[in-house]
Design a protein around this motif. Structure first.
Motif, short mmCIF file in Angstrom:
data_model
loop_
_atom_site.label_atom_id
_atom_site.label_comp_id
_atom_site.label_asym_id
_atom_site.label_seq_id
_atom_site.Cartn_x
_atom_site.Cartn_y
_atom_site.Cartn_z
N UNK A 1 0.86 -1.30 -0.49
CA UNK A 1 0.24 0.09 -0.12
C UNK A 1 0.95 1.07 0.10
N UNK A 2 1.99 1.07 0.52
CA UNK A 2 2.52 2.55 0.65
C UNK A 2 3.66 2.66 -0.77
N UNK A 3 3.98 1.93 -1.22
CA UNK A 3 4.55 2.01 -2.28
C UNK A 3 3.65 2.47 -3.29
N UNK A 4 2.40 1.86 -3.60
CA UNK A 4 1.39 1.86 -4.37
C UNK A 4 1.22 3.80 -4.24
N UNK A 5 1.19 5.17 -3.24
CA UNK A 5 0.87 6.04 -3.08
C UNK A 5 2.38 6.42 -3.87
N UNK A 6 3.16 5.62 -3.70
CA UNK A 6 4.85 6.60 -4.49
C UNK A 6 4.23 6.74 -6.17
N UNK A 7 3.56 5.95 -6.36
CA UNK A 7 3.02 5.59 -7.34
C UNK A 7 3.06 4.93 -8.39
N UNK A 8 4.36 3.85 -7.90
CA UNK A 8 4.41 2.33 -7.62
C UNK A 8 3.35 1.50 -8.03
N UNK A 9 3.14 0.61 -9.37
CA UNK A 9 2.62 -0.88 -9.27
C UNK A 9 3.05 -1.66 -8.77
N UNK A 10 2.17 -2.18 -8.22
CA UNK A 10 2.42 -4.05 -7.44
C UNK A 10 1.96 -4.98 -8.05
N UNK A 11 3.06 -6.43 -8.45
CA UNK A 11 2.11 -7.39 -8.92
C UNK A 11 2.85 -8.16 -7.42
N UNK A 12 1.94 -9.15 -6.93
CA UNK A 12 2.20 -10.26 -6.27
C UNK A 12 2.33 -11.78 -6.70
N UNK A 13 3.07 -12.12 -6.73
CA UNK A 13 3.48 -14.08 -7.81
C UNK A 13 3.46 -14.70 -6.26
N UNK A 14 2.25 -15.66 -6.01
CA UNK A 14 2.00 -16.46 -5.51
C UNK A 14 1.46 -17.31 -5.71
N UNK A 15 0.61 -18.63 -5.05
CA UNK A 15 0.22 -19.78 -5.07
C UNK A 15 -1.34 -19.22 -4.12
N UNK A 16 -2.70 -19.41 -4.60
CA UNK A 16 -3.76 -19.72 -4.46
C UNK A 16 -4.04 -21.63 -4.35
N UNK A 17 -2.72 -22.88 -5.24
CA UNK A 17 -3.61 -23.38 -5.42
C UNK A 17 -2.88 -24.61 -4.62
N UNK A 18 -1.58 -24.57 -3.22
CA UNK A 18 -1.74 -25.59 -2.75
C UNK A 18 -2.72 -25.28 -1.00
N UNK A 19 -2.41 -26.49 -0.67
CA UNK A 19 -3.25 -26.23 0.26
C UNK A 19 -2.64 -26.74 1.94
N UNK A 20 -2.29 -25.78 2.13
CA UNK A 20 -3.38 -24.09 2.07
C UNK A 20 -2.48 -23.19 1.33
N UNK A 21 -3.94 -22.13 1.25
CA UNK A 21 -2.98 -21.19 -0.03
C UNK A 21 -1.68 -20.77 0.61
#
Length: 200
Positions: free
Chosen positions: A129-149
């Motif tokens: 959230x803080x870096x978005x306020x500085x104008x940068x876009x953020x992509x998160x790479x992780x997974x929800x396909x594991x148990x647990x996500x």
């Protein structure tokens, strides 16, 4: 993933988190392919890799990887892992890199258009959230396909983009290394029997 050719990119790889996510999905990360892929997607300014290391250990399984990354385009950020004893009396190691990642993201938000965070840890929501306020876009790479996500819901909602690591498996992955006895069994048995031996 939404990337523009003129995007100045920075990658922030939480080594332990990414390793666990890829292992849960059944593949290993090819770090050369990962770097090459993001060089195609924009102007790669920096690729950080964060991990805790056990000091004074004769052999560390992560040391060859860390050395390779250090010589091949990654900026290594390490610290000593702290030893503790778990509730069963077993010796364990802890090395949280969250503060280092958050600080570097804040600093690089000034110089980059797009930050890519390889972690699903919900503790990063405020940093994103803080870096978005500085104008940068953020992509998160992780997974929800594991148990647990592996990816927290709050972090996914905060990010501008979420990419499931499973969708990148064919691009930046290689088959997981099997234990030697399974490799040897597969080499001597017909395919069906080898698969049964691997499942055993």
């Amino acid at each position: 993933m939404t990337f523009y050719p003129t995007d100045r990119l920075a990658l922030f790889i939480d080594g332990a988190n990414l390793y666990s996510a890829a292992k849960g999905l059944g593949f290993d990360i090819d770090y050369r392919k990962l770097l090459d892929e993001f060089k195609k997607r924009g102007v790669l300014v920096r690729a950080y890799y964060y991990t805790a290391l056990v000091e004074n250990e004769e052999y560390s399984p992560i040391r060859p990887l860390v050395d390779w990354l250090d010589y091949n385009g990654y900026r290594l950020v390490t610290k000593s892992a702290r030893e503790y004893v778990d509730s069963q009396g077993r010796k364990r190691w802890r090395g949280d890199m969250d503060v280092e990642i958050a600080v570097d993201m804040m600093e690089m938000a000034e110089a980059c258009d797009h930050l890519v965070l390889f972690s699903g840890d919900g503790d990063f929501r405020r940093a994103v959230e803080a870096v978005q306020r500085k104008g940068a876009r953020v992509t998160v790479v992780s997974t929800v396909k594991t148990q647990p996500a592996m990816a927290s819901d709050e972090l996914r909602r905060q990010a501008d983009n979420f990419v499931d690591l499973n969708d990148l498996a064919d691009i930046i992955g290689r088959p997981a290394r099997l234990p030697r006895y399974i490799q040897e069994t597969r080499a001597t048995l017909p395919n069906d029997e080898a698969d049964e031996a691997a499942d055993a």
